[in-house]
Design a protein around this motif. Structure first.
Motif, short mmCIF file in Angstrom:
data_model
loop_
_atom_site.label_atom_id
_atom_site.label_comp_id
_atom_site.label_asym_id
_atom_site.label_seq_id
_atom_site.Cartn_x
_atom_site.Cartn_y
_atom_site.Cartn_z
N ASN A 55 -2.16 22.19 -12.63
CA ASN A 55 -1.17 21.12 -12.48
C ASN A 55 -1.13 20.73 -11.01
O ASN A 55 -1.50 21.53 -10.15
N SER A 56 -0.61 19.55 -10.75
CA SER A 56 -0.49 19.13 -9.35
C SER A 56 0.71 19.82 -8.70
O SER A 56 1.71 20.07 -9.35
N TYR A 57 0.60 20.14 -7.41
CA TYR A 57 1.73 20.76 -6.70
C TYR A 57 2.23 19.90 -5.56
O TYR A 57 3.20 20.26 -4.89
N SER A 58 1.56 18.75 -5.33
CA SER A 58 1.98 17.91 -4.21
C SER A 58 1.35 16.52 -4.35
O SER A 58 0.32 16.37 -4.99
N THR A 59 2.00 15.53 -3.75
CA THR A 59 1.43 14.19 -3.72
C THR A 59 0.75 13.99 -2.38
O THR A 59 1.27 14.42 -1.35
N GLY A 60 -0.40 13.38 -2.38
CA GLY A 60 -1.08 13.04 -1.13
C GLY A 60 -1.15 11.53 -1.00
O GLY A 60 -1.23 10.84 -2.02
N VAL A 61 -1.05 11.02 0.21
CA VAL A 61 -1.14 9.58 0.41
C VAL A 61 -2.15 9.32 1.51
O VAL A 61 -2.05 9.91 2.59
N GLN A 62 -3.14 8.50 1.24
CA GLN A 62 -4.10 8.13 2.29
C GLN A 62 -3.45 7.05 3.15
O GLN A 62 -3.01 6.01 2.64
N VAL A 63 -3.36 7.32 4.45
CA VAL A 63 -2.75 6.36 5.37
C VAL A 63 -3.75 6.00 6.48
O VAL A 63 -4.81 6.60 6.58
N VAL A 64 -3.36 5.03 7.29
CA VAL A 64 -4.23 4.55 8.35
C VAL A 64 -3.59 4.85 9.71
O VAL A 64 -2.45 4.48 9.96
N ILE A 65 -4.34 5.54 10.58
CA ILE A 65 -3.88 5.77 11.96
C ILE A 65 -4.60 4.78 12.86
O ILE A 65 -5.82 4.60 12.75
N ASP A 98 -5.14 11.78 4.93
CA ASP A 98 -3.91 12.11 4.20
C ASP A 98 -2.69 12.06 5.13
O ASP A 98 -2.79 12.45 6.29
N SER A 99 -1.55 11.64 4.59
CA SER A 99 -0.40 11.32 5.45
C SER A 99 0.19 12.49 6.22
O SER A 99 0.56 12.33 7.39
N ASN A 100 0.28 13.68 5.63
CA ASN A 100 0.90 14.78 6.40
C ASN A 100 0.01 15.27 7.54
O ASN A 100 0.52 15.46 8.65
N PRO A 101 -1.30 15.43 7.32
CA PRO A 101 -2.16 15.69 8.49
C PRO A 101 -2.09 14.54 9.50
O PRO A 101 -2.05 14.79 10.70
N ALA A 102 -2.01 13.30 9.01
CA ALA A 102 -1.92 12.14 9.93
C ALA A 102 -0.70 12.29 10.83
O ALA A 102 -0.79 12.10 12.05
N LYS A 103 0.43 12.66 10.24
CA LYS A 103 1.66 12.84 11.05
C LYS A 103 1.45 13.93 12.09
O LYS A 103 1.88 13.79 13.24
N TYR A 136 7.41 23.58 6.24
CA TYR A 136 6.39 22.91 7.05
C TYR A 136 6.61 21.41 7.20
O TYR A 136 6.12 20.80 8.13
N ILE A 137 7.32 20.80 6.24
CA ILE A 137 7.53 19.36 6.32
C ILE A 137 9.02 19.11 6.49
O ILE A 137 9.82 19.49 5.63
#
Ligand code: ARG
Length: 264
Positions: free
Chosen positions: A112-122, A191-196, A252-253
């Motif tokens: 099952n999925s445990y998290s949502t990922g979002v591809q973002v642009v830096i 992915d947005s959290n690494p991006a942040k 972590y977030i």
């Protein structure tokens, strides 16, 4: 007295069921749970100063291992090797902020999925790129190799990408961000959290408001080990239901900071 006997019998029966359930799956090494990852992806997996590993995935994996009575072993490698390593039977599972895709489902099974990922642009703070559409104007995009960000961006324009000639693949996200800082690429899709985390660690960068792609993270397990997949998935679901997963993510977030940013 009679009561006690019943309790004992029940207890013994329970122990037997647990042992039976545990005996159903096998791992690469008895008593261990090997996790293939690429520990350059904060806050999901990263190295600590003393050479250890931490992050959301590392802690959830640790909690899963504990539930299954196993010891977690983190196997750090290039992201592109994680799935093949599980397929080759060198690791038990991939946990690497790994996005579920139809193509990957041909090679491994997912929990099952445990998290949502979002591809973002830096982009650099002074960039003329304002939306994802601006990336189409002959821009160079940096991505981490083998990731969905790379796969989508390098796809043809008809398929929503920008064409292979406009994308440069780097070994990890930090290197793609370095290329952005030195002007070798105009934007980084990740992915947005690494991006942040990367934007916080470096001056002069920002994340565009428009999201590129929304996806699901899950754990990948060999198609040849459905018993292990089931055991891991059951443990994961329990950890989601009892709030452990939320607590780890919250550690972590910073949810408050995200809310503030959203209402700005
Ligand atoms: N979510 C993206 C993917 O699955 C990127 C994951 C990169 N993970 C990492 N640990 N470097 O393709």
């Amino acid at each position: 007295m009679k009561k006690n006997v019943i309790a004992l019998t029940l207890g013994a029966a329970m122990v037997m069921t647990i042992t039976a359930a545990a005996a159903e799956f096998s791992t690469v090494e008895e008593g261990k749970l090997y996790m293939a990852t690429n520990a350059a992806f904060p806050p999901y997996e990263m190295t600590t100063d003393d050479g250890g590993f931490e992050g959301i995935d590392v802690e959830i994996a640790g909690a899963i291992a504990e539930k299954l009575g196993l010891e977690l072993v983190v196997d750090d490698m290039e992201f592109g090797s994680t799935i093949t390593s599980v397929q080759a039977g060198k690791d038990d599972m991939v946990m690497a902020g790994l996005t579920v895709t139809e193509e990957r489902k041909q090679n491994i099974d997912f929990t099952n999925s445990y998290s949502t990922g979002v591809q973002v642009v830096i982009v650099p703070e002074d960039s003329d790129i304002e939306t994802v559409d601006d990336l189409a104007d002959d821009k160079m995009i940096g991505c981490q190799e083998g990731t969905t960000g790379y796969i989508y961006c390098s796809d043809t324009v008809e398929n929503g990408g920008y064409g292979e000639d406009h994308v440069v693949a780097y070994t990890n996200g930090a290197m793609a961000v370095q290329a952005l800082l030195t002007g070798k690429v105009d934007a980084v899709v990740i992915d947005s959290n690494p991006a942040k985390a990367f934007v916080e660690a470096n001056e002069g960068l920002k994340i565009l408001d428009t999201e590129y792609v929304v996806e699901d993270y899950a754990i990948g397990v060999s198609k040849e080990n459905p018993e292990l997949l089931e055991a891991i998935n059951n443990a994961l679901v329990e950890l989601q239901e009892d709030g452990t997963v939320d607590a780890i993510v919250g550690k972590y977030i910073n949810a408050d900071a995200d809310e503030e940013a959203a209402t700005e």
